[in-house]
Design a protein around this motif. Structure first.
Motif, PDB file in Angstrom:
ATOM      1  N   PHE A 104     -43.899  -3.885 -20.248  1.00  0.00           N
ATOM      2  CA  PHE A 104     -44.066  -2.436 -20.200  1.00  0.00           C
ATOM      3  C   PHE A 104     -43.183  -1.759 -21.238  1.00  0.00           C
ATOM      4  CE2 PHE A 104     -43.023   1.774 -18.285  1.00  0.00           C
ATOM      5  CZ  PHE A 104     -44.285   2.328 -18.444  1.00  0.00           C
ATOM      6  N   PHE A 105     -41.974  -2.252 -21.422  1.00  0.00           N
ATOM      7  CA  PHE A 105     -41.102  -1.696 -22.454  1.00  0.00           C
ATOM      8  C   PHE A 105     -41.774  -1.788 -23.821  1.00  0.00           C
ATOM      9  CE2 PHE A 105     -38.045  -2.136 -25.867  1.00  0.00           C
ATOM     10  CZ  PHE A 105     -37.180  -1.075 -25.644  1.00  0.00           C
ATOM     11  N   GLY A 106     -42.441  -2.914 -24.098  1.00  0.00           N
ATOM     12  CA  GLY A 106     -43.130  -3.075 -25.376  1.00  0.00           C
ATOM     13  C   GLY A 106     -44.215  -2.036 -25.578  1.00  0.00           C
ATOM     14  N   PHE A 107     -44.940  -1.714 -24.507  1.00  0.00           N
ATOM     15  CA  PHE A 107     -45.971  -0.679 -24.586  1.00  0.00           C
ATOM     16  C   PHE A 107     -45.352   0.665 -24.959  1.00  0.00           C
ATOM     17  CE2 PHE A 107     -49.375  -3.195 -22.884  1.00  0.00           C
ATOM     18  CZ  PHE A 107     -50.534  -2.471 -23.153  1.00  0.00           C
ATOM     19  N   VAL A 108     -44.305   1.044 -24.241  1.00  0.00           N
ATOM     20  CA  VAL A 108     -43.684   2.349 -24.470  1.00  0.00           C
ATOM     21  C   VAL A 108     -43.081   2.423 -25.873  1.00  0.00           C
ATOM     22  CG1 VAL A 108     -41.957   3.993 -23.657  1.00  0.00           C
ATOM     23  CG2 VAL A 108     -43.214   2.609 -22.013  1.00  0.00           C
ATOM     24  N   LEU A 109     -42.430   1.358 -26.305  1.00  0.00           N
ATOM     25  CA  LEU A 109     -41.823   1.348 -27.632  1.00  0.00           C
ATOM     26  C   LEU A 109     -42.882   1.480 -28.724  1.00  0.00           C
ATOM     27  CD1 LEU A 109     -39.380   0.983 -29.506  1.00  0.00           C
ATOM     28  CD2 LEU A 109     -39.710  -1.499 -29.322  1.00  0.00           C
ATOM     29  N   ASN A 110     -43.950   0.701 -28.628  1.00  0.00           N
ATOM     30  CA  ASN A 110     -45.005   0.779 -29.644  1.00  0.00           C
ATOM     31  C   ASN A 110     -45.656   2.156 -29.679  1.00  0.00           C
ATOM     32  OD1 ASN A 110     -44.722  -1.863 -30.550  1.00  0.00           O
ATOM     33  ND2 ASN A 110     -46.175  -2.680 -29.076  1.00  0.00           N
ATOM     34  N   ASN A 111     -45.942   2.714 -28.509  1.00  0.00           N
ATOM     35  CA  ASN A 111     -46.569   4.033 -28.457  1.00  0.00           C
ATOM     36  C   ASN A 111     -45.630   5.114 -28.966  1.00  0.00           C
ATOM     37  OD1 ASN A 111     -48.291   3.256 -25.342  1.00  0.00           O
ATOM     38  ND2 ASN A 111     -48.930   2.911 -27.445  1.00  0.00           N
ATOM     39  N   THR A 112     -44.335   4.952 -28.716  1.00  0.00           N
ATOM     40  CA  THR A 112     -43.358   5.923 -29.230  1.00  0.00           C
ATOM     41  C   THR A 112     -43.317   5.891 -30.753  1.00  0.00           C
ATOM     42  OG1 THR A 112     -41.997   5.700 -27.237  1.00  0.00           O
ATOM     43  CG2 THR A 112     -40.943   6.616 -29.195  1.00  0.00           C
ATOM     44  N   MET A 113     -43.329   4.700 -31.321  1.00  0.00           N
ATOM     45  CA  MET A 113     -43.326   4.586 -32.782  1.00  0.00           C
ATOM     46  C   MET A 113     -44.615   5.151 -33.366  1.00  0.00           C
ATOM     47  SD  MET A 113     -41.416   0.960 -33.637  1.00  0.00           S
ATOM     48  CE  MET A 113     -42.578  -0.073 -32.726  1.00  0.00           C
ATOM     49  N   GLU A 114     -45.735   4.916 -32.691  1.00  0.00           N
ATOM     50  CA  GLU A 114     -46.998   5.487 -33.151  1.00  0.00           C
ATOM     51  C   GLU A 114     -46.910   7.018 -33.187  1.00  0.00           C
ATOM     52  OE1 GLU A 114     -49.827   4.098 -30.364  1.00  0.00           O
ATOM     53  OE2 GLU A 114     -49.752   2.015 -31.036  1.00  0.00           O
ATOM     54  N   GLY A 115     -46.403   7.597 -32.115  1.00  0.00           N
ATOM     55  CA  GLY A 115     -46.295   9.044 -32.048  1.00  0.00           C
ATOM     56  C   GLY A 115     -45.363   9.618 -33.096  1.00  0.00           C
ATOM     57  N   PHE A 116     -44.319   8.873 -33.435  1.00  0.00           N
ATOM     58  CA  PHE A 116     -43.333   9.365 -34.392  1.00  0.00           C
ATOM     59  C   PHE A 116     -43.852   9.311 -35.822  1.00  0.00           C
ATOM     60  CE2 PHE A 116     -39.242   9.031 -36.778  1.00  0.00           C
ATOM     61  CZ  PHE A 116     -38.681  10.215 -36.345  1.00  0.00           C
ATOM     62  N   PHE A 117     -44.679   8.302 -36.121  1.00  0.00           N
ATOM     63  CA  PHE A 117     -45.120   8.111 -37.508  1.00  0.00           C
ATOM     64  C   PHE A 117     -46.579   8.490 -37.761  1.00  0.00           C
ATOM     65  CE2 PHE A 117     -41.524   5.098 -37.218  1.00  0.00           C
ATOM     66  CZ  PHE A 117     -40.757   5.580 -38.270  1.00  0.00           C
TER      67      PHE A 117
END
Length: 250
Positions: free
Chosen positions: A184-197
């Motif tokens: 689940f952490f991997g999901f949140v981290l990837n989606n956060t990076m997507e949103g930032f970039f």
């Protein structure tokens, strides 16, 4: 006509008939645009992205929204290079994605069998992203509440939040209800990076903050004059899919 000649003529007729049928069936619209005197391509004719609607959550509850906002703020804390993940709109980006096709996996094959994949294959589970987020956020809320004397994740100190997320990423925390913490952490981290970039049209990267930080030109249609200028900063501000702010003001 000889038999071989009849065969060749029949074969030519058959092939030309098939080719003509395919042309009529597949390129009629293209020919129509070409013969009309206009270019075959028209701006915004290919289902362009729709800007996200501002205000409120579309998928998250208020509690889930506060939790995700607090998490993205620790994954991308504010510093002298950029604003934080929350201020950049990463939580809004995730919310809108979960409320759309991504959240429901409507464009993916989601039937069984469901087997644990190798790391290169990514997530292979039965839950779609929206279901995974709902269960994962509830599990984090319950775990933090029990471990930190009734507190919510947002009430913890930055050091406590970082410690929790570090342990979660390292798979050292066993979340309730069978939720895989590391996954689940991997999901949140990837989606956060997507949103930032990603382009601001999707809700994150407010004011193109990450693109300005990197010197990325964005969706400019032409910057060939600067391609060969190595080790030189790009002199113009980035442009979103929707254009630049100074264009809209003219």
């Amino acid at each position: 006509m000889s038999e071989s000649g009849q065969f060749r003529a029949s074969r030519r007729w058959f092939l030309s008939s098939v080719a003509a049928t395919m042309l009529v069936g597949t390129t009629g619209s293209a020919f129509g645009r070409t013969f009309s005197g206009s270019l075959p391509w028209k701006a915004a004719s290919a289902d362009p992205p729709v800007p996200i609607s501002p205000g409120g959550w579309r998928f998250f509850t208020e509690g889930e929204g506060r939790l995700v906002s607090a998490i993205v703020d620790r994954l991308i804390p504010a510093d002298d290079l950029s604003i934080s993940g929350k201020d950049a709109g990463c939580a809004v980006y995730i919310d809108r994605q979960l409320a759309g096709d991504y959240g429901s996996s409507s464009r993916l094959y989601t039937k069984g069998p469901f087997l644990k994949g190798i790391p290169q294959q990514g997530y292979q589970g039965q839950l779609n992203p929206s279901e995974l987020y709902r269960r994962g956020l509830a599990a984090i809320t319950r775990y933090v509440f029990e471990k930190y004397d009734g507190k919510a994740f947002g009430d913890l100190s930055p050091e406590q939040q970082d410690s929790f997320l570090t342990e979660l990423e390292a798979d050292h925390i066993e979340l309730p209800d069978g939720v895989g913490g590391k996954e689940f952490f991997g999901f949140v981290l990837n989606n956060t990076m997507e949103g930032f970039f990603a382009d601001p049209v999707y809700g994150g990267n407010k004011d193109m903050v990450s693109w300005k930080m990197l010197g990325f030109p964005g969706a400019r249609y032409d910057y060939r004059d600067h391609v060969s200028k190595h080790n030189e900063p790009y002199p113009h501000p980035p442009v979103s899919i929707l254009g630049a702010m100074d264009w809209a003001s003219k």
